[in-house]
Enzyme design. Structure first.
Site, PDB file in Angstrom:
ATOM      1  N   ARG A   1      -6.386  -2.881   8.989  1.00 13.44           N
ATOM      2  CA  ARG A   1      -7.049  -4.188   8.900  1.00 13.44           C
ATOM      3  C   ARG A   1      -6.688  -5.090  10.088  1.00 13.44           C
ATOM      4  O   ARG A   1      -7.481  -5.839  10.583  1.00 13.44           O
ATOM      5  CB  ARG A   1      -6.678  -4.892   7.591  1.00 13.44           C
TER       6      ARG A   1
ATOM      7  N   ASP B   1       2.479  -0.859  11.923  1.00  9.83           N
ATOM      8  CA  ASP B   1       2.413  -2.139  12.642  1.00  9.83           C
ATOM      9  C   ASP B   1       3.745  -2.890  12.667  1.00  9.83           C
ATOM     10  O   ASP B   1       3.775  -4.094  12.914  1.00  9.83           O
ATOM     11  CB  ASP B   1       1.309  -3.023  12.032  1.00  9.83           C
TER      12      ASP B   1
ATOM     13  N   ARG C   1       0.964  -4.849  -5.584  1.00  6.80           N
ATOM     14  CA  ARG C   1       0.964  -6.093  -4.810  1.00  6.80           C
ATOM     15  C   ARG C   1       1.199  -7.182  -5.851  1.00  6.80           C
ATOM     16  O   ARG C   1       0.429  -7.301  -6.798  1.00  6.80           O
ATOM     17  CB  ARG C   1      -0.359  -6.270  -4.077  1.00  6.80           C
TER      18      ARG C   1
ATOM     19  N   GLY D   1       0.847  -1.202   0.000  1.00 12.73           N
ATOM     20  CA  GLY D   1       0.000   0.000   0.000  1.00 12.73           C
ATOM     21  C   GLY D   1       0.874   1.242   0.000  1.00 12.73           C
ATOM     22  O   GLY D   1       1.879   1.280   0.689  1.00 12.73           O
TER      23      GLY D   1
ATOM     24  N   ASP E   1      -0.213   1.897   8.527  1.00  9.94           N
ATOM     25  CA  ASP E   1      -0.708   1.076   9.648  1.00  9.94           C
ATOM     26  C   ASP E   1       0.191   1.125  10.879  1.00  9.94           C
ATOM     27  O   ASP E   1      -0.250   0.781  11.975  1.00  9.94           O
ATOM     28  CB  ASP E   1      -0.851  -0.387   9.217  1.00  9.94           C
TER      29      ASP E   1
ATOM     30  N   THR F   1       4.358   2.322   5.998  1.00  9.50           N
ATOM     31  CA  THR F   1       2.977   1.838   5.971  1.00  9.50           C
ATOM     32  C   THR F   1       2.176   2.700   6.933  1.00  9.50           C
ATOM     33  O   THR F   1       2.619   2.927   8.070  1.00  9.50           O
ATOM     34  CB  THR F   1       2.867   0.345   6.359  1.00  9.50           C
TER      35      THR F   1
ATOM     36  N   ASP G   1       4.943  -4.740   6.112  1.00  8.09           N
ATOM     37  CA  ASP G   1       5.494  -6.024   6.565  1.00  8.09           C
ATOM     38  C   ASP G   1       5.590  -7.054   5.439  1.00  8.09           C
ATOM     39  O   ASP G   1       6.575  -7.794   5.363  1.00  8.09           O
ATOM     40  CB  ASP G   1       4.700  -6.575   7.765  1.00  8.09           C
TER      41      ASP G   1
HETATM   42  P1  ATP Z   1       0.762  -2.512   3.707  1.00 11.14           P
HETATM   43  O1  ATP Z   1       1.177  -2.552   5.148  1.00 11.14           O
HETATM   44  O2  ATP Z   1       0.492  -1.131   3.247  1.00 11.14           O
HETATM   45  O3  ATP Z   1      -0.350  -3.488   3.365  1.00 11.14           O
HETATM   46  P2  ATP Z   1       2.663  -4.438   2.745  1.00 11.14           P
HETATM   47  O4  ATP Z   1       4.044  -4.302   2.264  1.00 11.14           O
HETATM   48  O5  ATP Z   1       2.448  -5.233   3.992  1.00 11.14           O
HETATM   49  O6  ATP Z   1       2.057  -2.981   2.839  1.00 11.14           O
HETATM   50  P3  ATP Z   1       1.525  -6.596   1.170  1.00 11.14           P
HETATM   51  O7  ATP Z   1       0.443  -6.586   0.139  1.00 11.14           O
HETATM   52  O8  ATP Z   1       1.367  -7.484   2.346  1.00 11.14           O
HETATM   53  O9  ATP Z   1       1.761  -5.066   1.575  1.00 11.14           O
HETATM   54  O10 ATP Z   1       2.902  -7.016   0.452  1.00 11.14           O
HETATM   55  C1  ATP Z   1       3.335  -6.356  -0.714  1.00 11.14           C
HETATM   56  C2  ATP Z   1       3.946  -7.365  -1.650  1.00 11.14           C
HETATM   57  O11 ATP Z   1       5.083  -7.986  -1.014  1.00 11.14           O
HETATM   58  C3  ATP Z   1       3.045  -8.546  -2.015  1.00 11.14           C
HETATM   59  O12 ATP Z   1       2.173  -8.234  -3.075  1.00 11.14           O
HETATM   60  C4  ATP Z   1       4.066  -9.595  -2.431  1.00 11.14           C
HETATM   61  O13 ATP Z   1       4.548  -9.353  -3.724  1.00 11.14           O
HETATM   62  C5  ATP Z   1       5.208  -9.339  -1.441  1.00 11.14           C
HETATM   63  N1  ATP Z   1       5.042 -10.255  -0.301  1.00 11.14           N
HETATM   64  C6  ATP Z   1       4.223 -10.110   0.762  1.00 11.14           C
HETATM   65  N2  ATP Z   1       4.305 -11.160   1.592  1.00 11.14           N
HETATM   66  C7  ATP Z   1       5.184 -12.016   1.020  1.00 11.14           C
HETATM   67  C8  ATP Z   1       5.694 -13.304   1.372  1.00 11.14           C
HETATM   68  N3  ATP Z   1       5.309 -13.939   2.479  1.00 11.14           N
HETATM   69  N4  ATP Z   1       6.585 -13.886   0.535  1.00 11.14           N
HETATM   70  C9  ATP Z   1       6.981 -13.249  -0.585  1.00 11.14           C
HETATM   71  N5  ATP Z   1       6.543 -12.038  -0.973  1.00 11.14           N
HETATM   72  C10 ATP Z   1       5.662 -11.432  -0.185  1.00 11.14           C
END
Ligand code: ATP
Length: 326
Positions: A175, A133, A75, A14, A131, A129, A106
């Site tokens: 979330r 978190d 994503r 995000g 969030d 982020t 994360d």
């Molecule tokens: P936000 O906190 O804003 O949601 P985020 O980085 O946690 O941000 P995610 O959608 O969870 O957002 O992760 C972003 C991208 O990172 C995913 O679309 C995926 O490509 C990669 N990713 C997330 N988790 C994994 C994982 N366990 N293994 C490999 N790649 C991952």
């Protein structure tokens, strides 16, 4: 120790206000060290499709104060697979890129950890982020701006809440985290804050509402985190309306306005410090760590620890909501 010479930077997950400021700081610091910076477009998708371009110090002009991310974010389902990450690594390798900085939440940082674990490439995570978190940093980039947006919106809603005998349930983002909800609740003088972590029941909330009525409170605003209960404020509103007819209940979901807008001064400062710190960490041979800021000090924490440890809501803040809303 081999110092990095070609460093790629990407933004993922995000979007969060301040991602641009972190990118700018990283690119400028890389140029300061006379190394080469590369921008990866659309997060991990761009790593897999080889959408990678050289960035000089001038290519990040005038982005410091802009929301969103110049590199775009995504994503990426492909990156969740071993094959996807192999392709991503091959693309970096083909251009001689030897290090990777990931700006995101994360999930994105978990991806950075896996790139290091599976392919040995030094990776550094920058927490961005709304969030908030992640462990290992007092705040992540974007949190302060999102809070300011939420608080401004709730202040406006309060004008209406005070003019009618209405109960307003205002849903904010989060979330899995009540960080935005809790801080917004304190900053707006909310009657109660409903978070996924504390998980107050509807009965608890009705008791708080009744106490407010006895104490002659003139407006009732409750901040609800998106991840509270099954469906955040919408469900809660329906249940409250069924259980008590003391109030006309209105639900407002703030939604994506919380992600947008110019980053606050605090986020610009944080992003500039962390973008710089990420490159310095690489120069000093660090890998598989997240850079954070704790009590004004730059900290390094293993990425896995940052993403896997449970971050608890500040108990002092939880108590503040209870005591100050009487
Ligand atoms: P936000 O906190 O804003 O949601 P985020 O980085 O946690 O941000 P995610 O959608 O969870 O957002 O992760 C972003 C991208 O990172 C995913 O679309 C995926 O490509 C990669 N990713 C997330 N988790 C994994 C994982 N366990 N293994 C490999 N790649 C991952």
């Amino acid at each position: 120790m081999n110092q990095p010479s070609k460093i790629a930077v990407l933004t993922s997950g995000g979007d969060a206000p301040g991602m641009n400021a972190a990118l700018r700081a990283a690119v400028r610091t890389i140029s300061w060290h006379k190394k080469l910076a590369y921008g990866v477009y659309r997060g991990y998708d761009g790593l897999i499709s080889n959408d990678i371009k050289y960035l000089d110090a001038r290519s990040v002009n005038h982005i410091l104060g802009r929301g969103g991310t110049m590199l775009k974010s995504a994503r990426s389902e492909g990156f969740r697979t071993k094959e996807g990450r192999q392709t991503a690594f091959d693309n970096l390798n083909a251009q001689g890129i030897d290090s990777l900085i990931v700006i995101g939440g994360d999930g994105s940082l978990t991806g950075a950890h896996l790139m290091h674990e599976e392919h040995g490439i030094p990776t550094i995570g920058i927490p961005a982020t709304i969030d908030n978190d992640l462990m290992g940093t007092d705040e992540s980039i974007g949190f302060d701006t999102a809070l300011n947006t939420a608080v401004e919106a709730v202040d406006k809603i309060r004008d209406t809440a005070a003019s009618h005998n209405r109960l307003f349930l205002v849903e904010v983002m989060g979330r899995n985290s009540g960080e935005i909800a809790l801080a917004t609740g304190i900053a707006t003088g909310a009657l109660a804050v409903m978070t996924p972590e504390e998980d107050l029941s509807v009965d608890d909330l009705i008791q708080i509402l009744e106490r407010g009525r006895r104490n002659k409170k003139t407006s009732n605003i409750v901040i609800v985190a998106e991840g509270y209960g099954k469906n955040g404020a919408e469900d809660l509103g329906r249940v409250i309306q069924k259980r008590t007819d003391l109030y006309e209940t209105k639900v407002t979901v703030l939604g994506h306005i919380q992600r947008g807008g110019q980053p606050s001064v605090r986020d610009r400062l944080l992003a500039s410090e962390l973008g710089h710190a990420a490159v310095e960490a690489l120069m000093n041979g660090k890998k598989d760590i997240m850079v954070g800021l704790k009590q004004s000090n730059i900290e390094h924490i293993p990425i896995l620890e940052a993403v896997q440890s449970k971050k608890y809501l500040n108990p002092n803040y939880l108590q503040l909501v209870k005591e100050l809303s009487i």
